[in-house]
Design a protein around this motif. Sequence first.
Motif, short mmCIF file in Angstrom:
data_model
loop_
_atom_site.label_atom_id
_atom_site.label_comp_id
_atom_site.label_asym_id
_atom_site.label_seq_id
_atom_site.Cartn_x
_atom_site.Cartn_y
_atom_site.Cartn_z
N HIS A 123 0.85 -1.19 0.00
CA HIS A 123 0.00 0.00 0.00
C HIS A 123 0.89 1.24 0.00
O HIS A 123 1.75 1.39 0.87
CB HIS A 123 -0.90 0.03 1.24
N PHE A 124 0.68 2.10 -0.97
CA PHE A 124 1.41 3.38 -1.05
C PHE A 124 0.37 4.48 -0.91
O PHE A 124 -0.59 4.56 -1.68
CB PHE A 124 2.14 3.49 -2.38
N TRP A 125 0.55 5.35 0.08
CA TRP A 125 -0.48 6.29 0.49
C TRP A 125 -0.24 7.70 -0.01
O TRP A 125 0.90 8.11 -0.24
CB TRP A 125 -0.58 6.31 2.01
N CYS A 126 -1.33 8.45 -0.13
CA CYS A 126 -1.26 9.90 -0.33
C CYS A 126 -2.26 10.55 0.63
O CYS A 126 -3.06 9.87 1.27
CB CYS A 126 -1.54 10.28 -1.78
N GLN A 127 -2.18 11.87 0.73
CA GLN A 127 -2.95 12.62 1.73
C GLN A 127 -3.98 13.51 1.06
O GLN A 127 -3.62 14.37 0.25
CB GLN A 127 -1.99 13.48 2.58
N GLY A 128 -5.25 13.32 1.38
CA GLY A 128 -6.32 14.15 0.83
C GLY A 128 -6.83 15.15 1.85
O GLY A 128 -7.86 14.91 2.50
N TYR A 129 -6.14 16.25 2.00
CA TYR A 129 -6.53 17.29 2.96
C TYR A 129 -7.00 18.55 2.23
O TYR A 129 -8.16 18.91 2.26
CB TYR A 129 -5.35 17.63 3.88
N GLY A 156 -16.66 15.42 -4.21
CA GLY A 156 -15.84 16.61 -3.98
C GLY A 156 -14.48 16.44 -4.62
O GLY A 156 -14.28 15.60 -5.51
N SER A 157 -13.52 17.25 -4.18
CA SER A 157 -12.17 17.18 -4.75
C SER A 157 -11.13 17.57 -3.72
O SER A 157 -11.42 18.25 -2.74
CB SER A 157 -12.06 18.10 -5.98
N LYS A 158 -9.91 17.12 -3.96
CA LYS A 158 -8.74 17.47 -3.16
C LYS A 158 -7.66 17.96 -4.10
O LYS A 158 -7.56 17.51 -5.25
CB LYS A 158 -8.24 16.26 -2.37
N ILE A 159 -6.82 18.87 -3.62
CA ILE A 159 -5.78 19.45 -4.48
C ILE A 159 -4.43 19.41 -3.78
O ILE A 159 -4.36 19.24 -2.55
CB ILE A 159 -6.16 20.90 -4.88
N TRP A 160 -3.37 19.54 -4.56
CA TRP A 160 -1.99 19.47 -4.07
C TRP A 160 -1.73 18.13 -3.39
O TRP A 160 -1.08 18.05 -2.35
CB TRP A 160 -1.66 20.63 -3.13
N VAL A 161 -2.23 17.05 -4.00
CA VAL A 161 -2.07 15.72 -3.42
C VAL A 161 -0.80 15.10 -3.97
O VAL A 161 -0.73 14.70 -5.14
CB VAL A 161 -3.28 14.82 -3.73
N THR A 162 0.21 15.02 -3.14
CA THR A 162 1.51 14.48 -3.54
C THR A 162 1.40 12.99 -3.86
O THR A 162 0.89 12.21 -3.06
CB THR A 162 2.54 14.69 -2.43
N HIS A 163 1.89 12.62 -5.04
CA HIS A 163 2.00 11.23 -5.48
C HIS A 163 0.67 10.50 -5.55
O HIS A 163 0.63 9.26 -5.46
CB HIS A 163 2.97 10.46 -4.59
N ALA A 164 -0.42 11.22 -5.76
CA ALA A 164 -1.70 10.55 -6.01
C ALA A 164 -1.65 9.74 -7.30
O ALA A 164 -2.41 8.78 -7.47
CB ALA A 164 -2.84 11.57 -6.07
#
Length: 402
Positions: A123-129, A156-164
């Motif tokens: 599992h490789f994760w990214c952050q949806g804040y 909805g949407s998330k932005i600036w998500v590193t490595h999504a």
Amino acid sequence: MAQLEPIDEAFRIEVRAFFETALTPELRRAGKLMTSVYADHAAQMAWHAKLHAKGWVAPGWPVEYGGCDWSVVQHHIFASERVRTGAPPVSPMGIQMAGPAIIGFGTAEQKAYYLPRMLSGEHFWCQGYSEPGAGSDLAALQTKAVREGDMLVVNGSKIWVTHANVANWVFCLVRTSTGARKQQGITFLLIDMASPGVTVRPIVMASGEHIQNEIFFDDVRVPVANVLGEIDDGWTVAKYLLEFERGGSAYAPKIEVALDELAGQLADLPPAAGRMQLEARIAEARIRCDILAQLESDILSRLSAGEPAGTDASMMKILGTELQQRVTELALEAAGPLARAYQPGVAMPGGPIPGYLADDYCSGEIWQAIAPLHYLNERASSIYAGTNEIQRNILAKAELGL
């Protein structure tokens, strides 16, 4: 760092020996040619696998979940030696952020499922804040999740998500209700990126790299079992996680290595006007780095005694990131006119470079070609994990009562 105790000196020797033997030339190159805080993804995962085999991929976790029984000083030694040897870092999104949150708030079933897969790299994760209208004011987020039986339907949407673009899981903050305060009614949700309705679109940075992304959720159905903590109480989990994001870096070792490299690079250049002034500014940065190292040592001593870091996480985030930015400015000045060329292909960035074919051509030295890429990427360090302006507000309220 102060003089080490014999047990810690022996540990430093062990860590240094491991790095020297485990780091292949390819991994060293990936670490050396990084242009941001993220290494080339393939190299990053190769290094992750080596650390996992050694049992060192998540040293900060409790031993029962696969962590290491290290002292706070030993954690700092490990981080310092990684920087010194030039090893690529492990992605922080899973091991350093989602992992501690799951350990702190997850059910037994969640821990049993997610943690081993995080350790192995499956599992490789990214952050949806962040969202287009909710960045520093994170509690203003509008991505919604409506309950339908045992599912939550997310839009909805998330932005600036590193490595999504390479992640297969994302931890998200979603709004499940509206309370008297905007921090109420937020839920911390774990979402499989392969779920129908999830769309990832790239954001190409000024440095030319595709590391950041936007995620769109269109009627994405997520099991209620994927809620971390309690529904509507995700803000509690988010605040806990942010302490790891803001306070989990040892800035001084990385900055010290960067200044050493810059001094050596400058010494190899022919004499030029303004050299003495630039050398004086590098010396000033060294003094600031020495002060930063002492502050980090003081914090380590308190943590070793079981005392909380408190607002020191905000203070170190401000001092560390702004000094990192200063070093990239000095490198850009030292590189001179050759730093103006756009040559991302000579580096190994943390993501692909759309529309650009990698090659080994460089109009100057490689460090001169990479200097502007470091500079552009480092502009973000005072923004992510809560802008430095937000950190100053935290200090003003907590320490000065303003």
